[in-house]
Scaffold this active site. Sequence first.
Site, PDB file in Angstrom:
ATOM      1  N   GLU A   1       0.827  -1.214   0.000  1.00 15.24           N
ATOM      2  CA  GLU A   1       0.000   0.000   0.000  1.00 15.24           C
ATOM      3  C   GLU A   1       0.859   1.261   0.000  1.00 15.24           C
ATOM      4  O   GLU A   1       0.531   2.246  -0.667  1.00 15.24           O
ATOM      5  CB  GLU A   1      -0.921  -0.005   1.227  1.00 15.24           C
ATOM      6  CG  GLU A   1      -1.947  -1.137   1.245  1.00 15.24           C
ATOM      7  CD  GLU A   1      -3.033  -0.975   0.185  1.00 15.24           C
ATOM      8  OE1 GLU A   1      -3.053   0.065  -0.506  1.00 15.24           O
ATOM      9  OE2 GLU A   1      -3.858  -1.902   0.039  1.00 15.24           O
TER      10      GLU A   1
ATOM     11  N   ASP B   1      -4.551  -9.861  -8.431  1.00 15.64           N
ATOM     12  CA  ASP B   1      -4.989  -8.949  -9.478  1.00 15.64           C
ATOM     13  C   ASP B   1      -3.892  -8.099 -10.108  1.00 15.64           C
ATOM     14  O   ASP B   1      -3.619  -8.191 -11.310  1.00 15.64           O
ATOM     15  CB  ASP B   1      -6.117  -8.047  -8.955  1.00 15.64           C
ATOM     16  CG  ASP B   1      -5.791  -7.409  -7.601  1.00 15.64           C
ATOM     17  OD1 ASP B   1      -4.709  -7.664  -7.067  1.00 15.64           O
ATOM     18  OD2 ASP B   1      -6.640  -6.642  -7.094  1.00 15.64           O
TER      19      ASP B   1
ATOM     20  N   GLU C   1     -18.635  -6.408  -1.810  1.00 15.03           N
ATOM     21  CA  GLU C   1     -17.230  -6.792  -1.714  1.00 15.03           C
ATOM     22  C   GLU C   1     -17.004  -8.189  -2.262  1.00 15.03           C
ATOM     23  O   GLU C   1     -15.953  -8.501  -2.817  1.00 15.03           O
ATOM     24  CB  GLU C   1     -16.758  -6.687  -0.266  1.00 15.03           C
ATOM     25  CG  GLU C   1     -15.267  -6.814  -0.082  1.00 15.03           C
ATOM     26  CD  GLU C   1     -14.476  -5.608  -0.582  1.00 15.03           C
ATOM     27  OE1 GLU C   1     -13.343  -5.430  -0.143  1.00 15.03           O
ATOM     28  OE2 GLU C   1     -15.001  -4.833  -1.428  1.00 15.03           O
TER      29      GLU C   1
ATOM     30  N   GLU D   1     -12.760  -0.042  -9.180  1.00 15.90           N
ATOM     31  CA  GLU D   1     -12.385  -0.914 -10.310  1.00 15.90           C
ATOM     32  C   GLU D   1     -13.466  -0.984 -11.385  1.00 15.90           C
ATOM     33  O   GLU D   1     -13.167  -1.036 -12.586  1.00 15.90           O
ATOM     34  CB  GLU D   1     -12.062  -2.317  -9.799  1.00 15.90           C
ATOM     35  CG  GLU D   1     -10.717  -2.449  -9.097  1.00 15.90           C
ATOM     36  CD  GLU D   1     -10.721  -1.887  -7.701  1.00 15.90           C
ATOM     37  OE1 GLU D   1      -9.618  -1.652  -7.140  1.00 15.90           O
ATOM     38  OE2 GLU D   1     -11.827  -1.659  -7.141  1.00 15.90           O
TER      39      GLU D   1
END
EC number: 3.2.1.-
Length: 866
Positions: free
Chosen positions: A55, A202, A296, A314
């Site tokens: 992150e 991803d 989610e 996204e």
Amino acid sequence: MCVYMFFFFFRFSLTLVDTLDTLVVLNKLDEFEDAVKRVINNVRLDHDVVVSVFETNIRVLGGLLSGHVFAVMLKERGEKLQWYDDELLLMAKDAGYRLLPAFNTTSGLPYPRVNLKHGLVQPVARTGTEVDTCTACAGTMILEFAALSRLTADPIFETHARRALDFIWERRQRGSNLVGTVINIHTGDWVRRDSGVGAGIDSYYEYLFKAYILLGDDTFLERFNIHYKAIMTYVSQPPLLLDVHMHKPTITAKAWMDSLLAFFPGLQVLKGDIQPAIQTHEMLYQITRRHNFLPEAFTTDFRVHWAQHPLRPEFAESTYFLYKATGDLYYLQVGKSIVSNLNKHARVPCGFAAVKDVRTGSHEDRMDSFFLAEMFKYLYLLFTEEADLGIDLDNYIFTTEAHLLPLSLSVGSRFNISLNSTDGEITESDVSILDRACPNARLLFPDDPSYAQTLRQPFKNVVDEVCPTPRSPDDGTMELTKAKGEQSLHARDFVATNPEHVDMLKRMGIGIAPLPDGRVQLVHTSTQAASPSDAAAGLRFMHEMMELSSQQREDLPPRAIQLLSPPYQGQVVLTAGPAQFGTDLSKLEHGVRGWLALAEPAVACSPLSNAAVMAGTVAFIVRGGCMFAEKARNVQAASAIGAIVVDDTEGSSGDTATFFQMAGDGKTTDDISIPLLFLFNKEGKMLLQALRSHGMLEVLLASRAKPIGDTSSPDSEVVSTDHPQQFTCVDGFGSAEGDQVQDDTDNLQREEKEEQSSCQVGLENDNLAGVHGSDGCSIDDGDGDDDDDHHHHHNSGEDKDEPHGSAHDQAASSHWLERTPVVGQEQLPDDRVKNDAPEESKSLTTGVIPDWEEELEVFGNSGDEL
């Protein structure tokens, strides 16, 4: 202003750093200059805090780098920031150096967390003891680290990022070319072997492709294309993207999808593969129409699995890329619905709040930095005209956090750094996927603006038809809206050998492909359906398959069939697949012991005609013709105490075929109280040959092989031995000592040699219960693991699909073909016949053993002696 509220992430202003380039995209240049000053004057990174390496890289380092790039651009234009002196770049370099200690591992994979002040120094760091990280966490460093290296002329960052990518590539599963979700950073062992395109993996795939675009290194593209082909073979089941087991890619690992996979249609647009992007995006859009936002996580029948929605961007990202690729105004309508739902359901007095539950609309007191860094950016770009932008987006690449990095870095500072080559790993058949050119969005649909609409149409009503909208009648009760059209064929009733059923599937766009090991695959292609309504019916059918699969238990370990009669004396053991219904042999200390008897009819799909001689025996039956549970009920009705089901696929063997489990028929199987075990064709032939050779054969069905002294029941004579018992486990299953039968622990090596199917939707021959395998609809326990160290393949209870058609029907539908008397039974010594053998079993030794040569159509061309 609300936009300037500082959202502190471990005491530094994460939201402000993360959204610097958003202000440039919005053409808010005064605000951008003010924000840069605030970051320089107020943000410090030398705090004693533990942060996520992943992150911090994508949000902080990426934000600083993009902010620096635009600060320099505006300074060079003479528009703003004439005072700027690379302060953001120096902060980025400082951040990079603070992350570098995380890469101090033998593998080169970074630790998941690092202390910004103390690195990994113990004990003050309070981190550095972790052993696992997610694939995306380790594989999403290359864009920011390479950009930092090339902007500062310091290769150390790019070197470490490339080394991590090299290691992940080397640890991919070579048979499937997939990677798992969680990996051990020291050993490289996969901790979670589920593989998909959502959470945990991803951005690894995303960064391989985008690293090629940004850095111009063909190796990145080659690796991405190899992975992409595997994804489209195993994970993509349009419109679904379902996680599979990386070592068993035809087996689905989850019955739900997470919202992070919504980025994938956008990546497919960059790749130039528009059709599946349109189909998956349409499915996602229909879910947002149902729930206002993407939950989610949501199930394969589009119901809520995890109800949160933390304002993830996204779906908006993919909407933007599809609009740019197609020019279809439809995607502006999709974007409008996103904005409307945000304003209606997430807007609060000073910003936007995450949705705690999409079903109730309740809020959480949080707004993650990616909402302003990504969601605002993509929505603005979706609706703005290119002429109104102050930058040319064609000169930049979006990071996974939507930060913009200039493509000029590919020709900037270059270092003698390269990845391990993938030369020699690409076959001639792969050449077509190695297109070096990025697609030109303006030329994708030059003459057919309705093309995208044609692809979307079959999925327009898929959510309403599979997961109908509740409505409240006047009486207050809840009903479900009826799906359009009546579905005439349900998964539970499907028989692959029924021509009418095959024709119905064909009309729904579902094709059937037999596999060498006796399984079949069902491939659903909506564009091949006779009509849009038939395409929707086909999708419902596939969902029913997955629902049937969801009733299966978790994977069970192998079982043992131990031959007790002379001359074997318990020393020969066959490894067998279990059933997920009936008696659990692991709970029986002594197993189930009985004399082997041949069922009439052989497939046991109707009441047994020789029930009189089956009482108290272990039935020997053949796969095919009906469900496993139906066979079990017929055998149980004949008073048999157990059954062995033998595969009818010629040449199948436990040493080459995928481990096999039998599941129920989609109904309750509580009425079945006998154990069923499964043998492949080769092992079944050996068992039948043993019965033929010796006239009588007593077997033990157990959770594991027993020493000779343990094979008897508590009331039977115990045969003692002075030496530890040695077992011979037949045909590739190895040997085991003591009371252990070697289970299939070498599956990971064997499966490397197995053929991998190229069909996009795989349904096992006797499975027909799940897309890409038998676990397709089981609700994951949350840890994402396979829940089994050996990756056993399990099968649903369907035993009625025969890829070999009439050969089986003629050979095994009713009788064991011509009978030949057993020769030599009268000459057997007295000690060759156990005194405790039941009368019914003794009667089996005259005239009931089939002539082996006559059984070729069922069991193959030769018998093997034990």
